[in-house]
Scaffold this motif. Structure first.
Motif, PDB file in Angstrom:
ATOM      1  N   ARG A  37       0.874  -1.125   0.031  1.00 52.30           N
ATOM      2  CA  ARG A  37       0.137  -0.058  -0.037  1.00 52.30           C
ATOM      3  C   ARG A  37       0.823   1.197  -0.004  1.00 52.30           C
ATOM      4  O   ARG A  37       0.880   2.328  -0.711  1.00 52.30           O
ATOM      5  N   THR A  38       1.926   1.437   0.974  1.00 54.16           N
ATOM      6  CA  THR A  38       2.879   2.399   1.143  1.00 54.16           C
ATOM      7  C   THR A  38       3.376   2.819  -0.149  1.00 54.16           C
ATOM      8  O   THR A  38       3.856   3.987  -0.629  1.00 54.16           O
ATOM      9  N   LEU A  39       4.130   1.570  -0.724  1.00 48.88           N
ATOM     10  CA  LEU A  39       4.793   1.745  -2.035  1.00 48.88           C
ATOM     11  C   LEU A  39       4.102   2.579  -3.092  1.00 48.88           C
ATOM     12  O   LEU A  39       4.367   3.578  -3.760  1.00 48.88           O
ATOM     13  N   PHE A  40       2.869   1.899  -3.353  1.00 46.55           N
ATOM     14  CA  PHE A  40       2.136   2.619  -4.635  1.00 46.55           C
ATOM     15  C   PHE A  40       1.439   3.981  -3.954  1.00 46.55           C
ATOM     16  O   PHE A  40       1.501   4.810  -4.941  1.00 46.55           O
ATOM     17  N   ALA A  41       1.089   4.236  -2.791  1.00 50.41           N
ATOM     18  CA  ALA A  41       0.719   5.591  -2.638  1.00 50.41           C
ATOM     19  C   ALA A  41       1.901   6.332  -2.704  1.00 50.41           C
ATOM     20  O   ALA A  41       1.698   7.805  -3.024  1.00 50.41           O
ATOM     21  N   THR A  42       3.057   6.111  -2.381  1.00 52.13           N
ATOM     22  CA  THR A  42       4.158   6.888  -2.628  1.00 52.13           C
ATOM     23  C   THR A  42       4.475   7.409  -3.944  1.00 52.13           C
ATOM     24  O   THR A  42       4.640   8.573  -4.245  1.00 52.13           O
ATOM     25  N   LEU A  43       4.135   6.426  -4.784  1.00 54.86           N
ATOM     26  CA  LEU A  43       4.443   6.555  -6.229  1.00 54.86           C
ATOM     27  C   LEU A  43       3.424   7.611  -6.824  1.00 54.86           C
ATOM     28  O   LEU A  43       3.657   8.365  -7.478  1.00 54.86           O
ATOM     29  N   PHE A  44       2.135   7.472  -6.160  1.00 57.05           N
ATOM     30  CA  PHE A  44       0.936   8.187  -6.815  1.00 57.05           C
ATOM     31  C   PHE A  44       1.505   9.840  -6.210  1.00 57.05           C
ATOM     32  O   PHE A  44       0.820  10.869  -6.961  1.00 57.05           O
ATOM     33  N   PHE A  45       1.672   9.768  -4.918  1.00 63.82           N
ATOM     34  CA  PHE A  45       2.134  11.240  -4.384  1.00 63.82           C
ATOM     35  C   PHE A  45       3.548  11.875  -5.103  1.00 63.82           C
ATOM     36  O   PHE A  45       3.743  12.983  -5.213  1.00 63.82           O
TER      37      PHE A  45
END
Length: 277
Positions: A37-45
C-alpha cells in the motif's frame, strides 16, 4: 462547508480502503500488505511532490515532526489496523478504529489546553460503550484481538492527526503526504517479508487499489485540514464505519447483526455530539 465535504470524501475513500485491505491482507502479513500500500501511495504522490519540493524549505523542527507523524500514522497506526483486519471483519475493525476523533478531542485539551465541554465527555463515554457493544457482537479471541489492534490504531492515528495542523501550516499538502509515506516505506522495507512481496492479491488489492485510495483519501483530508483545522474536520472523516458496514455487506457478504448496527449507530451519535462544539 468545503472542508466538511472533503472530510466526508476521505471517509468514503477509507471505507473502500478497508475492503481492499481486507482482501489484500488475507494471505500475507500486515507488514507486507502495508508495504505494498505504502509503495504505491508514495508513487502516486511523487509527481505532485516533485512539483512542490523545489520551492519548499524544511527546517529541523519540521523534519522532526514529519518523522514522528509518519511513524505514528503509517507505521504503528496502519500496521495495527492491518493486524485488526486480519483478525476481524471490516465491519468490526473499522468502527472500533474510528474512535480516533474522541482521542483527538481529549488529547487536544492536554496539548493545547482546550476546555473540555460536557458533550465531549458524553461523546467519549458513548464511544467506549460502542466498542463494548461491537465487541459483544463477536466471538472469542478472533474478535477480541482485532478489537485491541483497532483501538491501538485509533490512538496512534489521533496523535499523528494532532501534528498535521503544524505541518500543513509550514509545508504544501503534497510534500507532507509524500514525505510521511516515503519515511514509512523506508521503515517497512526492513520488516517486510521478502517471500511475500510478489503475492498477487496483496499487490493488486493492498497495493494498487489500496495505494490509490490512500492517496485520494489522504490528499483530500490534508487539504481539508489546511483549509480549516483538524478540530473541524476529524469528526466527519470518522463516518467511514457507516460506509464500510454497507460496503462490507454488499461486497464481502459480511453480516450486520443488531449489536453491530447498534454500535455503529452509537459511534455516529458520538461524532455528532463533537460536531455540536
Amino acid at each position: 462547508m468545503i472542508e466538511i465535504l472533503l472530510s466526508l470524501t476521505a471517509a468514503i475513500c477509507w471505507a473502500l480502503n478497508g475492503i481492499a485491505y481486507r482482501k489484500g491482507v488475507a494471505e500475507v502479513s500486515a507488514f507486507t500488505a502495508n508495504f505494498h500500500r505504502t509503495l504505491f501511495a508514495t508513487l502516486f504522490f511523487l509527481p505532485l511532490a516533485l512539483f512542490d519540493l523545489p520551492k519548499t524549505e524544511i527546517d529541523f523542527n519540521t523534519a522532526f515532526v514529519l518523522v514522528i507523524s509518519a511513524i505514528l500514522s503509517f507505521y504503528i497506526g496502519d500496521l495495527s489496523y492491518f493486524a485488526a483486519l486480519k483478525r476481524s471483519p471490516v465491519s468490526v475493525a473499522l468502527p472500533a478504529s474510528s474512535t480516533y476523533p474522541v482521542y483527538v478531542v481529549l488529547l487536544s485539551t492536554v496539548i493545547y489546553g482546550a476546555k473540555i465541554q460536557l458533550n465531549t465527555f458524553l461523546s467519549a463515554f458513548l464511544v467506549f460503550i460502542a466498542v463494548y457493544v461491537i465487541y459483544g457482537s463477536g466471538k472469542g479471541k478472533f474478535r477480541s484481538s482485532g478489537l485491541f489492534f483497532s483501538l491501538l490504531a485509533a490512538f496512534s492515528w489521533s496523535l499523528a492527526i494532532l501534528t498535521l495542523d503544524f505541518l500543513t501550516d509550514r509545508l504544501p499538502v503534497s510534500v507532507v503526504a509524500f514525505t510521511r509515506m516515503l519515511l514509512c516505506l523506508i521503515l517497512l522495507s526492513f520488516t517486510v517479508k521478502r517471500d511475500e512481496i510478489k503475492r498477487r492479491d496483496s499487490l493488486i488489492y493492498a497495493g494498487i487499489f489500496g495505494g490509490f485510495l490512500s492517496f485520494a483519501g489522504i490528499a483530500v483530508f490534508l487539504t481539508a485540514i489546511k483549509v480549516s483545522s483538524s478540530w473541524n474536520v476529524v469528526q466527519p472523516s470518522a463516518t467511514s464505519p457507516v460506509f464500510s458496514a454497507i460496503l462490507g455487506s454488499i461486497l464481502l457478504k459480511e453480516k450486520i447483526d443488531f449489536r453491530l448496527a447498534a454500535g455503529i449507530g452509537i459511534i455516529v451519535i458520538s461524532i455528532l455530539l463533537l460536531l455540536l462544539q
